[in-house]
Design a protein around this motif. Structure first.
Motif, PDB file in Angstrom:
ATOM      1  N   LYS A   1     100.256  64.504  37.813  1.00  0.00           N
ATOM      2  CA  LYS A   1      99.780  65.049  36.545  1.00  0.00           C
ATOM      3  C   LYS A   1     100.280  64.232  35.355  1.00  0.00           C
ATOM      4  O   LYS A   1      99.697  64.277  34.274  1.00  0.00           O
ATOM      5  N   THR A   2     101.379  63.499  35.563  1.00  0.00           N
ATOM      6  CA  THR A   2     101.973  62.707  34.490  1.00  0.00           C
ATOM      7  C   THR A   2     102.196  61.277  34.972  1.00  0.00           C
ATOM      8  O   THR A   2     102.695  61.054  36.073  1.00  0.00           O
TER       9      THR A   2
ATOM     10  N   THR B   1      94.311  55.940  34.728  1.00  0.00           N
ATOM     11  CA  THR B   1      94.504  57.387  34.677  1.00  0.00           C
ATOM     12  C   THR B   1      93.211  58.076  34.257  1.00  0.00           C
ATOM     13  O   THR B   1      92.302  57.465  33.693  1.00  0.00           O
TER      14      THR B   1
ATOM     15  N   ASN C   1      92.445  63.957  32.450  1.00  0.00           N
ATOM     16  CA  ASN C   1      93.201  65.166  32.762  1.00  0.00           C
ATOM     17  C   ASN C   1      94.692  64.898  32.955  1.00  0.00           C
ATOM     18  O   ASN C   1      95.484  65.842  33.017  1.00  0.00           O
ATOM     19  N   GLN C   2      95.074  63.651  33.082  1.00  0.00           N
ATOM     20  CA  GLN C   2      96.475  63.298  33.286  1.00  0.00           C
ATOM     21  C   GLN C   2      97.168  63.026  31.957  1.00  0.00           C
ATOM     22  O   GLN C   2      96.557  62.524  31.011  1.00  0.00           O
ATOM     23  N   GLU C   3      98.447  63.355  31.902  1.00  0.00           N
ATOM     24  CA  GLU C   3      99.264  63.024  30.741  1.00  0.00           C
ATOM     25  C   GLU C   3      99.787  61.601  30.932  1.00  0.00           C
ATOM     26  O   GLU C   3     100.423  61.287  31.939  1.00  0.00           O
ATOM     27  N   LEU C   4      99.494  60.755  29.970  1.00  0.00           N
ATOM     28  CA  LEU C   4      99.923  59.355  30.032  1.00  0.00           C
ATOM     29  C   LEU C   4     100.921  59.087  28.917  1.00  0.00           C
ATOM     30  O   LEU C   4     100.670  59.406  27.752  1.00  0.00           O
ATOM     31  N   TYR C   5     102.070  58.494  29.267  1.00  0.00           N
ATOM     32  CA  TYR C   5     103.083  58.129  28.284  1.00  0.00           C
ATOM     33  C   TYR C   5     103.359  56.630  28.412  1.00  0.00           C
ATOM     34  O   TYR C   5     103.805  56.158  29.461  1.00  0.00           O
TER      35      TYR C   5
ATOM     36  N   ARG D   1      91.079  60.178  24.251  1.00  0.00           N
ATOM     37  CA  ARG D   1      92.102  60.520  25.233  1.00  0.00           C
ATOM     38  C   ARG D   1      93.316  61.149  24.540  1.00  0.00           C
ATOM     39  O   ARG D   1      94.345  60.493  24.342  1.00  0.00           O
TER      40      ARG D   1
ATOM     41  N   ASN E   1      95.444  63.113  25.650  1.00  0.00           N
ATOM     42  CA  ASN E   1      96.599  63.232  26.553  1.00  0.00           C
ATOM     43  C   ASN E   1      97.326  61.896  26.746  1.00  0.00           C
ATOM     44  O   ASN E   1      98.264  61.824  27.538  1.00  0.00           O
ATOM     45  N   ALA E   2      96.883  60.868  26.033  1.00  0.00           N
ATOM     46  CA  ALA E   2      97.548  59.560  26.111  1.00  0.00           C
ATOM     47  C   ALA E   2      98.465  59.396  24.910  1.00  0.00           C
ATOM     48  O   ALA E   2      98.026  59.469  23.764  1.00  0.00           O
ATOM     49  N   HIS E   3      99.738  59.168  25.180  1.00  0.00           N
ATOM     50  CA  HIS E   3     100.738  59.073  24.118  1.00  0.00           C
ATOM     51  C   HIS E   3     101.453  57.730  24.229  1.00  0.00           C
ATOM     52  O   HIS E   3     101.916  57.353  25.311  1.00  0.00           O
TER      53      HIS E   3
END
Length: 205
Positions: free
Chosen positions: A145-146, A162, A165-169, A190, A192-194
């Motif tokens: 998920k991450t 990714t 739906n996935q958290e990207l850091y 996106r 959820n992309a950080h």
């Protein structure tokens, strides 16, 4: 095949003169067609060129620019990077555009990216997409998920492998690359992309 513009007689003489006074450290072409320091946008064929100097300005700047842009219309950006540091450091953060755009637009596996003189971006476009596809298969198979993308550069690996739906850091020390990654994530919608500008080696769990 892309010709080296500095093989032209007039330009070769000017560049040799600058080299002889110890002013020119290096020249970088950004073009994805060749592997010898040259990158060219796979979208429009544009070339970005950077002079690396141990001084603050480029001698014969106007003449060199005129010769380059008149003989090589695919050049879209000419830059100066000032490097007065002794050692093997090629590029410093002190970079500025003296003609044209400050970046090239390109795309890799559906990820839009702006490539500047300071961006870390692979030269061989087709090989890069093949490598990214292999990584994507592994990431997809983990059902994670991450995803952490350390030393992420312009974020192209993390964004391409990714799902939304996935958290990207992503973490990268070069501010210019992080700005490019953030813009790419925004263009791809996106949220959820950080991406963070920091030294990944100093990040603690």
């Amino acid at each position: 095949e892309i010709k080296n513009p500095f093989e032209e007689a007039d330009l070769a003489a000017l560049i040799e003169e600058i080299k002889n006074i110890g002013y020119l450290e290096n020249i970088i072409f950004i073009s994805f067609a060749l592997s010898k320091g040259i990158r060219q946008s796979s979208i429009n064929g544009g070339i970005l060129l950077t002079f690396i100097l141990n001084g603050d300005s480029l001698p014969h700047q106007d003449q060199i620019i005129d010769e380059l842009v008149s003989n090589f219309p695919t050049i879209q950006s000419i830059n100066i990077n000032v490097n007065k540091i002794k050692g093997n450091t090629i590029l410093t953060p002190n970079s500025r555009t003296i003609w044209g755009a400050s970046f090239l637009n390109d795309e890799i596996l559906g990820v839009p990216v702006e490539v500047s003189s300071l961006s870390f971006f692979q030269i061989n476009h087709s090989a890069t997409e093949l490598l990214y596809s292999v990584v994507k298969n592994h990431v997809t198979g983990t059902n994670s998920k991450t995803v952490l993308d350390l030393y992420c550069g312009a974020g192209t690996i993390g964004l391409s492998v990714t799902s939304p739906n996935q958290e990207l850091y992503g973490v990268e020390v070069i501010d210019d690359a992080i700005n490019s990654a953030i813009q790419s994530a925004q263009l791809m919608k996106r949220p959820n992309a950080h991406f963070y500008c920091a030294d990944a080696s100093k990040i603690k769990e």
